[in-house]
Design an enzyme around this catalytic site. Sequence first.
Site, mmCIF file in Angstrom:
data_model
loop_
_atom_site.group_PDB
_atom_site.id
_atom_site.type_symbol
_atom_site.label_atom_id
_atom_site.label_comp_id
_atom_site.label_asym_id
_atom_site.label_seq_id
_atom_site.Cartn_x
_atom_site.Cartn_y
_atom_site.Cartn_z
ATOM 1 N N THR A 13 26.270 -24.719 6.834
ATOM 2 C CA THR A 13 26.468 -26.171 6.951
ATOM 3 C C THR A 13 26.093 -26.885 5.648
ATOM 4 O O THR A 13 26.899 -27.642 5.089
ATOM 5 C CB THR A 13 25.602 -26.707 8.121
ATOM 6 O OG1 THR A 13 25.945 -25.966 9.291
ATOM 7 C CG2 THR A 13 25.835 -28.174 8.364
ATOM 8 N N VAL A 14 24.877 -26.630 5.147
ATOM 9 C CA VAL A 14 24.419 -27.373 3.960
ATOM 10 C C VAL A 14 25.094 -26.854 2.690
ATOM 11 O O VAL A 14 25.492 -27.636 1.817
ATOM 12 C CB VAL A 14 22.874 -27.316 3.840
ATOM 13 C CG1 VAL A 14 22.411 -28.143 2.641
ATOM 14 C CG2 VAL A 14 22.213 -27.815 5.119
ATOM 15 N N ALA A 43 26.937 -17.137 -3.207
ATOM 16 C CA ALA A 43 26.603 -15.941 -2.421
ATOM 17 C C ALA A 43 26.763 -16.302 -0.949
ATOM 18 O O ALA A 43 26.121 -17.244 -0.469
ATOM 19 C CB ALA A 43 25.176 -15.496 -2.708
ATOM 20 N N ASP A 199 9.095 -27.250 13.157
ATOM 21 C CA ASP A 199 9.949 -27.795 12.097
ATOM 22 C C ASP A 199 9.366 -29.126 11.581
ATOM 23 O O ASP A 199 9.260 -29.337 10.368
ATOM 24 C CB ASP A 199 11.364 -28.011 12.668
ATOM 25 C CG ASP A 199 12.301 -28.670 11.682
ATOM 26 O OD1 ASP A 199 12.722 -27.988 10.733
ATOM 27 O OD2 ASP A 199 12.594 -29.868 11.846
ATOM 28 N N LYS A 203 7.719 -30.183 7.721
ATOM 29 C CA LYS A 203 8.072 -31.372 6.932
ATOM 30 C C LYS A 203 6.855 -32.265 6.717
ATOM 31 O O LYS A 203 6.645 -32.805 5.619
ATOM 32 C CB LYS A 203 9.192 -32.139 7.646
ATOM 33 C CG LYS A 203 10.494 -31.330 7.742
ATOM 34 C CD LYS A 203 11.456 -31.938 8.751
ATOM 35 C CE LYS A 203 12.729 -31.128 8.904
ATOM 36 N NZ LYS A 203 13.523 -31.521 10.084
HETATM 37 N N1 HSE Z 1 16.556 -28.759 13.085
HETATM 38 C C1 HSE Z 1 16.321 -29.846 12.191
HETATM 39 C C2 HSE Z 1 16.386 -31.147 12.990
HETATM 40 C C3 HSE Z 1 17.367 -29.831 11.099
HETATM 41 O O1 HSE Z 1 16.806 -31.141 14.150
HETATM 42 O O2 HSE Z 1 15.977 -32.167 12.471
HETATM 43 C C4 HSE Z 1 16.989 -30.593 9.883
HETATM 44 O O3 HSE Z 1 15.826 -30.126 9.283
#
Ligand code: HSE
Length: 434
Positions: A13-14, A43, A199, A203
Amino acid sequence: MNPVKVGICGLGTVGGGTFNVLKRNAEEIARRAGRGIEVAQIAARRPNPKCETGSTPITADIFDVANNPEIDVVIELIGGYTLAHELVLKAIENGKHVVTANKALIAVHGNEIFAKAREKGVIVAFEAAVAGGIPVIKAIREGLAANRINWLAGIINGTGNFILTEMREKGRAFADVLKEAQALGYAEADPTFDVEGIDAAHKLTILASIAFGIPLQFDKAYTEGITQLTTADVNYAEALGYRIKHLGVARRTDKGIELRVHPTLIPADRLIANVNGVMNAVMVNGDAAGSTLFYGAGAGMEPTASSVVADLVDVVRATTADPENRVPHLAFQPDSLSDHPILPIDACESAYYLRIQAKDHPGVLAQVATILSERGINIESIMQMEVEEHDGLVPMILVTHRVLESRIIEAIAALEALDDVVGNVVRIRVEQLN
Ligand code: HSE
């Protein structure tokens, strides 16, 4: 001047979004960077149907890119801790600059990676690692450089925010909404990272480091997920004038730094309480600027690519500057990082929402009030609901003033020991963010 040659590792995606944005906006980007930027190698294990790579050379081995003498900048977009870690260290060893969107990698291995990058005089840029397309790293690291940052609080996981929004607005079940977030491509490969707050903690760890000038300390972040939240609590919070958000909070106190991710009640009239769906927002409070709020898409193909390419432009501009005079990776000069400790969660302070299921007897409320007052816990509001038909119990909802977490834990144990209280007391932290 010759274009800067970059290699993209990972065409998901990114990666696909980064290739497309670099191609579409090539001219505009070159005007900003002062040189053209050419994708000289990719790659990828498989093609990305959303990305027309034309004659760009493609390899299946990411280390071909890290070892390619033609490449000036390696863009790491494969994710995960293991291979990505090896790839980034190899690229640095080979004297290449690195741009990454990998929050887990930076939060867990960032201190080592930055030390190696300094040794080699290269840049490791990671704007896309936090809050997708929102340029919040740059805002804190550079835009707010005059400030002593007091605290920051953010909705930094789109999947979790999408789930909470759908639960509140449409009364949908948790598992059902999670499935939709996965189908939309927002969720992590392992969605427990989203719903358990891992996650967001990655961050938050990064944001706290650049806000307070401390080393990255992911292992000390407190993490609580949203899997235990019920629609009842979402609705009671609403009745009290609050919204429940999955918030990452980092706050500087005299004793240390609070670093915590957990469901949180926020007054419903705060801007951040109205950040819905997969959108992200980060509030930063500094002594000079006051409170600032950064809002935008926290994930997705081109929003995240926007941050990757912005980093790339910075790298290209900075290659002309002496390495000692570049913006430091963690905002503060490496020999000026502070050892102010991260506080354990029981030493953190917050207000609390408590939901108690009580038998319908006279005097229960008085017992509850006594337990709280004996521990110096001040009640801000209290709401007693009608007897529930299905179990004959009375839900009692309380919001306290700020108190040390260890005190509330003690009070909850005493409440749960009462004969008239049934089951566990639900506790959710409350932040006023004012
Ligand atoms: N899984 C993360 C989210 C993606 O839902 O924010 C972006 O870091």
